[in-house]
Design an enzyme around this catalytic site. Structure first.
Site, PDB file in Angstrom:
ATOM      1  N   HIS A 247       4.848 -10.219  -4.243  1.00  0.00           N
ATOM      2  CA  HIS A 247       4.567  -9.785  -2.877  1.00  0.00           C
ATOM      3  C   HIS A 247       3.135  -9.322  -2.630  1.00  0.00           C
ATOM      4  CE1 HIS A 247       5.179  -5.865  -4.734  1.00  0.00           C
ATOM      5  NE2 HIS A 247       4.513  -5.361  -3.714  1.00  0.00           N
TER       6      HIS A 247
HETATM    7  C1  UD1 Z   1       3.531  -1.886   0.307  1.00  0.00           C
HETATM    8  C2  UD1 Z   1       2.526  -1.198  -0.610  1.00  0.00           C
HETATM    9  C3  UD1 Z   1       2.611  -1.806  -2.010  1.00  0.00           C
HETATM   10  C4  UD1 Z   1       4.029  -1.835  -2.528  1.00  0.00           C
HETATM   11  C5  UD1 Z   1       4.916  -2.536  -1.518  1.00  0.00           C
HETATM   12  C6  UD1 Z   1       6.347  -2.599  -1.963  1.00  0.00           C
HETATM   13  C7  UD1 Z   1       0.468  -0.445   0.501  1.00  0.00           C
HETATM   14  C8  UD1 Z   1      -0.978  -0.689   0.634  1.00  0.00           C
HETATM   15  N1  UD1 Z   1       1.169  -1.380  -0.171  1.00  0.00           N
HETATM   16  O1  UD1 Z   1       3.092  -3.233   0.448  1.00  0.00           O
HETATM   17  O2  UD1 Z   1       1.824  -1.042  -2.901  1.00  0.00           O
HETATM   18  O3  UD1 Z   1       4.060  -2.522  -3.769  1.00  0.00           O
HETATM   19  O4  UD1 Z   1       4.814  -1.824  -0.281  1.00  0.00           O
HETATM   20  O5  UD1 Z   1       7.114  -3.331  -1.087  1.00  0.00           O
HETATM   21  O6  UD1 Z   1       0.957   0.565   0.968  1.00  0.00           O
HETATM   22  N2  UD1 Z   1       7.496  -5.810   6.406  1.00  0.00           N
HETATM   23  C9  UD1 Z   1       8.712  -6.061   6.979  1.00  0.00           C
HETATM   24  N3  UD1 Z   1       9.671  -5.096   6.880  1.00  0.00           N
HETATM   25  C10 UD1 Z   1       9.468  -3.911   6.276  1.00  0.00           C
HETATM   26  C11 UD1 Z   1       8.210  -3.651   5.735  1.00  0.00           C
HETATM   27  C12 UD1 Z   1       7.238  -4.608   5.785  1.00  0.00           C
HETATM   28  O7  UD1 Z   1       8.948  -7.129   7.520  1.00  0.00           O
HETATM   29  O8  UD1 Z   1      10.396  -3.094   6.225  1.00  0.00           O
HETATM   30  C13 UD1 Z   1       6.456  -6.849   6.453  1.00  0.00           C
HETATM   31  C14 UD1 Z   1       5.569  -6.722   7.655  1.00  0.00           C
HETATM   32  O9  UD1 Z   1       5.229  -7.993   8.090  1.00  0.00           O
HETATM   33  C15 UD1 Z   1       4.335  -6.039   7.123  1.00  0.00           C
HETATM   34  C16 UD1 Z   1       4.285  -6.585   5.704  1.00  0.00           C
HETATM   35  O10 UD1 Z   1       5.646  -6.742   5.316  1.00  0.00           O
HETATM   36  O11 UD1 Z   1       3.204  -6.321   7.856  1.00  0.00           O
HETATM   37  C17 UD1 Z   1       3.589  -5.686   4.758  1.00  0.00           C
HETATM   38  O12 UD1 Z   1       4.139  -4.367   4.777  1.00  0.00           O
HETATM   39  P1  UD1 Z   1       3.213  -3.145   4.301  1.00  0.00           P
HETATM   40  O13 UD1 Z   1       3.982  -1.888   4.229  1.00  0.00           O
HETATM   41  O14 UD1 Z   1       1.949  -3.123   5.085  1.00  0.00           O
HETATM   42  O15 UD1 Z   1       2.775  -3.548   2.840  1.00  0.00           O
HETATM   43  P2  UD1 Z   1       3.641  -4.134   1.620  1.00  0.00           P
HETATM   44  O16 UD1 Z   1       3.135  -5.498   1.349  1.00  0.00           O
HETATM   45  O17 UD1 Z   1       5.096  -3.949   1.807  1.00  0.00           O
END
Ligand code: UD1
Length: 371
Positions: free
Chosen positions: A198
């Site tokens: 991811h």
């Molecule tokens: C975040 C953490 C990462 C961790 C990961 C675990 C940061 C910088 N990164 O990354 O260290 O390993 O979580 O999962 O904080 N999204 C959804 N549903 C959700 C959450 C996210 O659809 O419930 C999608 C959205 O499109 C969002 C993308 O995932 O824009 C990224 O989510 P985000 O929390 O920004 O970062 P992660 O890649 O999940």
């Protein structure tokens, strides 16, 4: 009053042992704050249920967005509740954007911060998590460290050693407790590899994602692969038109208790914590770019091939079952062959990864906050 802040999937299993320990001691002067960085059912509520956590006391609803926007939303909302009921200490965990946002908010209000999982360094500042770790550690008053490398890193960075506490890995507290609940659950049958990918660097760029999928396709010739995909990864696979490479299953139950076919990569939605650990402990090996899974596989003795050039969890490579493979296909395939022949390295469980880290943390927190 102690505030425990969590925002994203890998945070929830790090606050749970603290909550359990508070409950056991009948200590009620704490609140759980969910920043809302993760909000999908499988990324959030499923974990609260599996970890036997009550609904959070505050939900900040920060949601997704750019790093600046997400961090700023957590800060603004968290500041409000800190001003409303000034806590004695704010406890943050791990290295996600919510971790930095909450600690920065607290320190500006002169509220002491305790950081759980301090001191880890990948020495790669292109990873947002590395920036979050560095900054959070340098504004924290108490640093709870999981492994020796963290103690060394903090000392080298000039952090007063009296603030550093080597207490073990709180994730292992949750893992140990959850293992009992996995006993009666089904996993896929026979040998299989579990894949989770991811990181933005691996999935946001079509060429990098294709390189990784090529590695998975080659590895699947040795073992079928089960791939519970993060929402970000699912979106990118669809956006880049790569879904044809997979056997896509809408429902994870479809691969349970069934022998899987070699050559097939089953793409399933994200799993809850208990179900994920069931798949993990029964896997022949794991291919991942996650941080936490490197710790979990080290504890479980499951081979872990990490598709990154660096790791912050040094002990998982030096002592555990982790191998850093980058995106070197030959290196991954050699390791997968070793796994299939029973020749992959054996690991040991690191010092203090014993399920008692939560107790050690709470001992220190209560000593500091009780008049
Ligand atoms: C975040 C953490 C990462 C961790 C990961 C675990 C940061 C910088 N990164 O990354 O260290 O390993 O979580 O999962 O904080 N999204 C959804 N549903 C959700 C959450 C996210 O659809 O419930 C999608 C959205 O499109 C969002 C993308 O995932 O824009 C990224 O989510 P985000 O929390 O920004 O970062 P992660 O890649 O999940």
């Amino acid at each position: 009053m102690i505030y425990l802040v969590a925002g994203a999937r890998p945070n929830f299993m790090k606050i749970a042992p603290i909550v359990w320990e508070f409950r056991e001691r009948a200590f009620e002067d704490f609140r759980v704050i969910h920043t809302g960085q993760h909000y999908d059912y499988e990324m959030s509520q499923a974990f609260f249920m599996d970890l036997d956590l009550a609904e959070p006391d505050y939900f900040l609803d920060a949601g997704s967005g750019t790093h600046a926007a997400q961090t700023a939303r957590v800060m603004t909302a968290f500041e409000e509740i800190c001003l409303d009921r000034r806590p004695d200490i704010v406890v943050v965990v791990g290295d996600v954007n919510s971790t930095l946002a909450a600690s920065l908010t607290a320190v500006k209000l002169h509220i002491p911060v305790a950081h759980i999982e301090a001191g880890l360094r990948s020495f790669d500042k292109t990873m947002p998590e590395e920036v979050n770790r560095l900054l959070t550690d340098h504004i924290s008053d108490i640093l709870f460290v999981t492994e020796e490398s963290g103690v060394t890193n903090l000392a080298r960075e000039g952090i007063d050693t009296s603030r550093t506490h080597l207490i073990g890995n709180v994730m292992i507290d949750s893992l140990k407790r959850i293992l009992d609940k996995t006993a009666s659950l089904d996993a896929p049958e026979g040998g299989y590899l579990l894949a989770t990918i991811h990181r933005p660097a691996n999935v946001d760029d079509i060429d990098n994602l294709k390189t990784i999928l090529d590695i998975l396709t080659a590895s699947a010739q040795h073992f079928p692969i089960v791939f519970p995909a993060h929402p970000r990864t699912l979106k990118k696979i669809q956006e880049f038109g790569l879904a044809d490479l997979f056997s896509v299953r809408e429902n994870p139950e479809e691969v349970l208790g069934k022998p899987l076919k070699p050559g097939v990569i089953s793409l399933i939605p994200p799993l809850g914590y208990i179900q994920f650990i069931t798949y993990l402990k029964n896997a022949a090996g794991v291919i991942t770019d996650s941080g936490g899974i490197q710790s979990e596989t080290t504890y479980l003795g499951v081979p872990c091939l990490t598709l990154r050039e660096t790791t912050e969890i040094i002990v998982s490579v030096e002592m555990g079952t982790n191998t850093l493979a980058g995106t070197d296909k030959e290196k991954v395939l050699r390791a997968v062959e070793d796994i299939s022949q029973g020749a992959y390295k054996q690991g040991k469980i690191p010092h203090l990864w014993d399920g008692e880290a939560g107790r050690r943390i709470v001992d220190t927190l209560l000593l500091l906050t009780t008049p």
